[in-house]
Design a protein around this motif. Sequence first.
Motif, PDB file in Angstrom:
ATOM      1  N   ASP A 171       0.836  -1.207   0.000  1.00 48.62           N
ATOM      2  CA  ASP A 171       0.000   0.000   0.000  1.00 48.62           C
ATOM      3  C   ASP A 171       0.865   1.250   0.000  1.00 48.62           C
ATOM      4  O   ASP A 171       0.614   2.204  -0.753  1.00 48.62           O
ATOM      5  CB  ASP A 171      -0.923  -0.010   1.225  1.00 48.62           C
ATOM      6  N   ALA A 172       1.905   1.252   0.852  1.00 44.65           N
ATOM      7  CA  ALA A 172       2.798   2.408   0.906  1.00 44.65           C
ATOM      8  C   ALA A 172       3.600   2.547  -0.389  1.00 44.65           C
ATOM      9  O   ALA A 172       3.842   3.662  -0.868  1.00 44.65           O
ATOM     10  CB  ALA A 172       3.735   2.281   2.110  1.00 44.65           C
ATOM     11  N   HIS A 173       3.988   1.444  -0.962  1.00 45.98           N
ATOM     12  CA  HIS A 173       4.764   1.445  -2.208  1.00 45.98           C
ATOM     13  C   HIS A 173       3.986   2.142  -3.327  1.00 45.98           C
ATOM     14  O   HIS A 173       4.512   3.018  -4.024  1.00 45.98           O
ATOM     15  CB  HIS A 173       5.076  -0.008  -2.586  1.00 45.98           C
ATOM     16  N   ALA A 174       2.715   1.767  -3.500  1.00 53.14           N
ATOM     17  CA  ALA A 174       1.903   2.349  -4.573  1.00 53.14           C
ATOM     18  C   ALA A 174       1.532   3.796  -4.280  1.00 53.14           C
ATOM     19  O   ALA A 174       1.548   4.658  -5.174  1.00 53.14           O
ATOM     20  CB  ALA A 174       0.646   1.505  -4.769  1.00 53.14           C
ATOM     21  N   ALA A 175       1.188   4.098  -3.009  1.00 52.08           N
ATOM     22  CA  ALA A 175       0.777   5.457  -2.654  1.00 52.08           C
ATOM     23  C   ALA A 175       1.929   6.449  -2.821  1.00 52.08           C
ATOM     24  O   ALA A 175       1.727   7.574  -3.291  1.00 52.08           O
ATOM     25  CB  ALA A 175       0.259   5.482  -1.214  1.00 52.08           C
ATOM     26  N   LEU A 176       3.129   6.047  -2.445  1.00 55.26           N
ATOM     27  CA  LEU A 176       4.283   6.938  -2.579  1.00 55.26           C
ATOM     28  C   LEU A 176       4.568   7.247  -4.044  1.00 55.26           C
ATOM     29  O   LEU A 176       4.863   8.391  -4.401  1.00 55.26           O
ATOM     30  CB  LEU A 176       5.506   6.302  -1.924  1.00 55.26           C
ATOM     31  N   LEU A 177       4.470   6.249  -4.882  1.00 53.00           N
ATOM     32  CA  LEU A 177       4.716   6.461  -6.310  1.00 53.00           C
ATOM     33  C   LEU A 177       3.733   7.472  -6.891  1.00 53.00           C
ATOM     34  O   LEU A 177       4.100   8.329  -7.702  1.00 53.00           O
ATOM     35  CB  LEU A 177       4.613   5.131  -7.052  1.00 53.00           C
ATOM     36  N   GLU A 178       2.495   7.413  -6.451  1.00 53.19           N
ATOM     37  CA  GLU A 178       1.485   8.364  -6.924  1.00 53.19           C
ATOM     38  C   GLU A 178       1.733   9.766  -6.358  1.00 53.19           C
ATOM     39  O   GLU A 178       1.597  10.769  -7.070  1.00 53.19           O
ATOM     40  CB  GLU A 178       0.096   7.865  -6.529  1.00 53.19           C
ATOM     41  N   ASN A 179       2.103   9.841  -5.093  1.00 59.65           N
ATOM     42  CA  ASN A 179       2.326  11.145  -4.460  1.00 59.65           C
ATOM     43  C   ASN A 179       3.538  11.877  -5.037  1.00 59.65           C
ATOM     44  O   ASN A 179       3.568  13.109  -5.072  1.00 59.65           O
ATOM     45  CB  ASN A 179       2.494  10.973  -2.948  1.00 59.65           C
ATOM     46  N   ILE A 180       4.550  11.134  -5.483  1.00 60.24           N
ATOM     47  CA  ILE A 180       5.733  11.778  -6.066  1.00 60.24           C
ATOM     48  C   ILE A 180       5.350  12.559  -7.318  1.00 60.24           C
ATOM     49  O   ILE A 180       5.801  13.698  -7.520  1.00 60.24           O
ATOM     50  CB  ILE A 180       6.815  10.719  -6.372  1.00 60.24           C
TER      51      ILE A 180
END
Length: 273
Positions: A237-246
Motif C-alpha cells: 500500500d505504501a509502495h503504490a501510494a508513494l509512487l502516486e504522491n511523487i
Amino acid sequence: MNVDLSTLLSTLKTFTMEKLLYSLLLLCVGLVVIHILTRIVGKLLENPHFDPRMRKYALSAVKFLLYVLLVLIVADSLGIPVTSLVALFSVFGLAISLAVQDVLSNVAGGLVILFSKPFQVGDYIETDACAGTVSSIDLIHTKLDTFNGQRVMMPNSVLADSKITNYTELGTRRIDHTITASYDAPIPAVRAACLKAVAMTPNILPEPAPQVVLTDYKESAIEYHVRCWSKVETYWDAHAALLENIKGCFDEAGVEMTYNHLNVHILDQPQEK
C-alpha cells in the motif's frame, strides 16, 4: 544380499501353541511399552522452540523404529531367523527407495527446511523460481501463494537448494523508487518534492529516516533514488501510494519528470552572397 527363504519357510512349520501364546503375550506387552515410550518422547518434545511439525514427524519415526524392533523380537520368539527377516526387509527397502528416490530427496529437503527454519508459514519469500507468501510447509512440498493469486507447489528438494530471500523475518521492508527529473530542475527542489511525497504517504516509518539520493546522470535526465521504510504488512500500500504522491508533488513544484527524448536544435545559417 542372499535371503535364506528355505530356512524361513521351514521355521514356519515348527510353530507350537506354546510359542504362539508366548509371542502374543510378548506382542501385547510390547505394544503397551511402545505406547508408554511414545508418550514420554512426546512430553520431551513439547518445547516452544521445537517446531510442531517436527514433533509430529519425530514421533512417527520413533513409533516406526519401535514397531520394527517389536516385530523382530516377536519373530525371534517364534523361532524365525531374525537375520533372514532383516535381509528380506532390506531387499524390500532398497527396492522401494529406488522407486521413490525423488520423493525421498524432497523429504530430505523438507527436513532441512523444518530444522533450519529459513521461513515460516505466513512469511513472504522470494526464491530462484518465484515469490509468494508461504501457505504451508509439508515434507514433500511447500505451498506459496503468489501476489497475482496463484498457488505454487515448490518441491522441497529444489527449495532447499535455492537462494531464499525472506522479506518478513525482520518485520520491516525498504521501499526503493527510481525517479528521473530534468537537468533544468535544481537538485534541492527535486529532493524537497520527494521528501514531501514521503511525508504525506501513510504507513511510512520515520526511522530509519527517508533518503533521496542522486544516483546517476542519464542521457536525458538525472536519476534519483527515493528510499524509505514500511512495515511488511503495509508495504505494498505504501509502495503504490508513494509512487502516486511523487508525481503530484513534482507537478506542484514545477519539476519535470523526464523520459527518453531527443532535442533537435536548428541554427539559422547566414545566406551566402
